[in-house]
Design a protein around this motif. Structure first.
Motif, PDB file in Angstrom:
ATOM      1  N   HIS A  31      -5.914  -1.958   3.499  1.00  0.00           N
ATOM      2  CA  HIS A  31      -5.563  -0.544   3.332  1.00  0.00           C
ATOM      3  C   HIS A  31      -4.227  -0.197   3.965  1.00  0.00           C
ATOM      4  O   HIS A  31      -3.786   0.955   3.877  1.00  0.00           O
ATOM      5  CB  HIS A  31      -6.648   0.347   3.954  1.00  0.00           C
ATOM      6  CG  HIS A  31      -6.714   0.275   5.452  1.00  0.00           C
ATOM      7  ND1 HIS A  31      -7.424  -0.707   6.114  1.00  0.00           N
ATOM      8  CD2 HIS A  31      -6.152   1.038   6.415  1.00  0.00           C
ATOM      9  CE1 HIS A  31      -7.296  -0.523   7.417  1.00  0.00           C
ATOM     10  NE2 HIS A  31      -6.534   0.523   7.632  1.00  0.00           N
ATOM     11  N   THR A  73       0.971  10.177   2.594  1.00  0.00           N
ATOM     12  CA  THR A  73       0.926   8.941   3.382  1.00  0.00           C
ATOM     13  C   THR A  73       0.999   9.272   4.866  1.00  0.00           C
ATOM     14  O   THR A  73       1.663  10.229   5.274  1.00  0.00           O
ATOM     15  CB  THR A  73       2.093   7.995   3.033  1.00  0.00           C
ATOM     16  OG1 THR A  73       3.344   8.603   3.389  1.00  0.00           O
ATOM     17  CG2 THR A  73       2.090   7.655   1.551  1.00  0.00           C
ATOM     18  N   ASP A 129      -1.996   4.403   6.703  1.00  0.00           N
ATOM     19  CA  ASP A 129      -1.585   3.697   5.494  1.00  0.00           C
ATOM     20  C   ASP A 129      -0.552   2.611   5.779  1.00  0.00           C
ATOM     21  O   ASP A 129      -0.436   1.665   5.012  1.00  0.00           O
ATOM     22  CB  ASP A 129      -0.994   4.691   4.487  1.00  0.00           C
ATOM     23  CG  ASP A 129      -1.973   5.797   4.141  1.00  0.00           C
ATOM     24  OD1 ASP A 129      -3.128   5.464   3.790  1.00  0.00           O
ATOM     25  OD2 ASP A 129      -1.599   6.983   4.229  1.00  0.00           O
ATOM     26  N   ARG A 131       0.819  -1.212   0.000  1.00  0.00           N
ATOM     27  CA  ARG A 131       0.000   0.000   0.000  1.00  0.00           C
ATOM     28  C   ARG A 131       0.856   1.266   0.000  1.00  0.00           C
ATOM     29  O   ARG A 131       0.526   2.239  -0.679  1.00  0.00           O
ATOM     30  CB  ARG A 131      -0.923  -0.012   1.231  1.00  0.00           C
ATOM     31  CG  ARG A 131      -1.814   1.216   1.372  1.00  0.00           C
ATOM     32  CD  ARG A 131      -2.759   1.364   0.203  1.00  0.00           C
ATOM     33  NE  ARG A 131      -3.709   2.442   0.418  1.00  0.00           N
ATOM     34  CZ  ARG A 131      -4.394   3.022  -0.567  1.00  0.00           C
ATOM     35  NH1 ARG A 131      -4.246   2.609  -1.814  1.00  0.00           N
ATOM     36  NH2 ARG A 131      -5.238   4.008  -0.309  1.00  0.00           N
TER      37      ARG A 131
END
Length: 264
Positions: A67, A16, A39, A5
């Motif tokens: 995720h 992020t 994240d 991810r």
């Protein structure tokens, strides 16, 4: 092979948000995952007490949440061993501490890559989680997974700061993070990590990284601290530590309750 991810977000040019853990508790990982707001989780292995099975279980817990991905902070010795065991456990991103030169950074990048002629890395075929034990040993998918690892370094040694132009031009380096505490210590300014001089050096590293196209990441304790860095162009943050959060909760609510009871 599992999706990374953090790599996907970097490739898409998106911000992020990560958080740190120093404990290996899968329960803590799951609580963070259920928030749906992070994240990736950085396991700050440099500070932690951990065993090899715990690395596998940490990665398994992160994998419960599509995720999220994970990162390992690797101390200076033994770098290759810790990097290999972290990657093979299923932790796909690596943050290297204590690099002192551009050549060290190059070596760190090789520690993550596969031992192919193109990648010139150190990683060989293994029967571990990274390759689904027996399903992806030595495949192109395995090589690609290692190529997609996000590689970050701590900028916390004076000698590395002096070589930042060269460091930021190294192929394969994705992210840098300024380390004010260690830099203050190894430049004879112990206890002055928040000094104007250290802050100016941090700003210089961030600005140069942005100019060179390498992502600067900043560690913060509170989201409000991000404002000044966002104004500079920073889009990557790692916020909070599990142990610090617990300590701050104890301080606040323990003191508050004692005050109500008339003990302060």
């Amino acid at each position: 092979m599992r999706k990374n991810r953090l790599r996907e977000l970097l490739n898409a040019g998106k911000p992020t948000i990560g958080t740190h853990v120093i404990t290996t508790s899968p329960e803590i990982v799951e609580v963070i995952g259920h928030s749906g707001l992070f994240d990736y989780i950085e396991f700050s292995g440099q500070y932690a007490t951990w065993s090899l099975p715990q690395l596998d279980n940490f990665a398994r817990a992160v994998d419960l949440f599509p995720h999220m991905s994970s990162m390992m902070k690797v101390e200076q010795d033994p770098r290759l061993f810790i990097t290999s065991r972290s990657l093979n456990a299923g932790i796909p991103n690596i943050l290297f501490a204590d690099c002192r030169s551009a050549d060290e950074v190059r070596q760190c990048i090789r520690m993550v890559r596969a031992a192919t002629p193109e990648d010139d890395g150190f990683q060989g075929c293994v029967i571990r989680r990274i390759s689904d034990f027996v399903l992806e040993i030595g495949t192109e998918a395995w090589v690609r997974t290692l190529r997609e690892a996000v590689i970050a370094i701590m900028v916390e040694k004076a000698s590395l700061v002096e070589q930042m132009e060269e460091v930021l031009s190294i192929e394969g380096l994705d992210m840098v993070q300024f380390g004010p505490c260690d830099l203050s210590v190894n430049t004879g300014r112990a206890g002055k990590m928040g000094s104007p001089e250290i802050k100016r050096e941090q700003k210089g590293v961030i600005e140069l990284a942005l100019k060179k196209g390498v992502h600067p990441r900043v560690e913060i304790n509170d989201f409000e601290e991000a404002r000044e860095f966002i104004e500079m162009g920073v889009r990557h943050f790692c916020i909070g530590w599990d142990l610090r959060t617990l300590f701050q909760w104890c301080q606040k609510h323990g003191a508050g309750l004692r005050h109500l009871l008339g003990e302060t």
